[in-house]
Design a protein around this motif. Structure first.
Motif, mmCIF file in Angstrom:
data_model
loop_
_atom_site.group_PDB
_atom_site.id
_atom_site.type_symbol
_atom_site.label_atom_id
_atom_site.label_comp_id
_atom_site.label_asym_id
_atom_site.label_seq_id
_atom_site.Cartn_x
_atom_site.Cartn_y
_atom_site.Cartn_z
ATOM 1 N N ARG A 55 4.917 0.022 8.207
ATOM 2 C CA ARG A 55 4.356 -1.329 8.093
ATOM 3 C C ARG A 55 3.604 -1.509 6.775
ATOM 4 N N SER A 56 2.869 -0.477 6.367
ATOM 5 C CA SER A 56 2.121 -0.561 5.110
ATOM 6 C C SER A 56 3.061 -0.635 3.911
ATOM 7 N N LEU A 57 4.113 0.167 3.929
ATOM 8 C CA LEU A 57 5.084 0.137 2.823
ATOM 9 C C LEU A 57 5.701 -1.247 2.678
ATOM 10 N N PHE A 58 6.085 -1.841 3.789
ATOM 11 C CA PHE A 58 6.744 -3.144 3.742
ATOM 12 C C PHE A 58 5.774 -4.291 3.461
ATOM 13 N N SER A 59 4.469 -4.071 3.626
ATOM 14 C CA SER A 59 3.508 -5.145 3.378
ATOM 15 C C SER A 59 3.129 -5.258 1.906
ATOM 16 N N ARG A 60 3.504 -4.273 1.095
ATOM 17 C CA ARG A 60 3.203 -4.320 -0.343
ATOM 18 C C ARG A 60 4.133 -5.331 -1.019
ATOM 19 N N ASN A 61 3.737 -5.810 -2.145
ATOM 20 C CA ASN A 61 4.565 -6.746 -2.909
ATOM 21 C C ASN A 61 5.488 -5.941 -3.827
#
Length: 189
Positions: free
Chosen positions: A41-47
């Motif tokens: 989830r954290s990886l995909f939340s980055r721009n």
């Protein structure tokens, strides 16, 4: 300014029998699954364009997903994870992850994140496996927990440093989850 157009990441979850130990509530394995979900989830939340694959490892390794940009595919695979068997050979997942990542388009930072109790007892040494990654410019990051013997501790430290990766060791459940978020929020240098 980032020098990469995106990141290709493989999350490897240790599915060896030692992961069933209950020294972390409810057990090591459930925390590893939660950590994998937080990292994803954290990886995909980055721009940053991100491709992600989920793999398991114990004596053997196996990819559960192709590289994907769809969180729901990764989350569904995480829900299916189970303890698989005896022995832990990190060289197996490193080799298989390397074979996947070497075909990723240029411009993508390549990274492997292993979630494990580091009970490594089979296969090619971690340091030798990390040599392949350092030559190929693939970063090895590790999220570990449990009691790690000094000899393995030193191998992990050297292996991660040789790939310019990050190693976060956790002494309790809260630290596992916080360290998972840190690994997922990192941007490539």
């Amino acid at each position: 300014m980032l020098k990469f157009i995106g990141e290709a990441v493989i999350i490897g979850v240790d599915t060896s029998i030692s992961m069933a130990r209950k020294d972390y509530k409810p057990n090591r394995f459930e925390n590893a699954k939660r950590a994998a979900s937080i990292i994803a989830r954290s990886l995909f939340s980055r721009n940053l364009p991100t491709l992600l694959s989920l793999m398991i490892f114990y004596r053997y390794s196996f990819p559960l997903t192709d590289l994907t940009d769809r969180l729901e595919v990764i989350e569904k695979a995480i829900l299916q994870l189970k303890i698989m068997g005896k022995a832990t050979a990190p060289s197996e997942i490193i080799k298989d992850a390397y074979l996947i990542l070497r075909n990723v388009n240029p411009g993508y930072h390549k990274r492997i994140i292993l979630i494990t109790d580091a009970g490594f007892n089979e296969g090619v040494s971690l340091e030798m496996s990390a040599l392949l990654l350092s030559i190929s410019e693939i970063e090895l990051d590790m999220l570990t927990f449990g009691s790690i013997p000094k000899s393995i501790f030193e191998h992990i430290d050297r292996s991660v440093k040789n790939t310019k990766g990050v190693w976060l060791h956790s002494s309790n459940t809260d630290e596992i989850l916080a360290n998972a978020a840190k690994l997922g929020e990192m941007y490539p240098d």
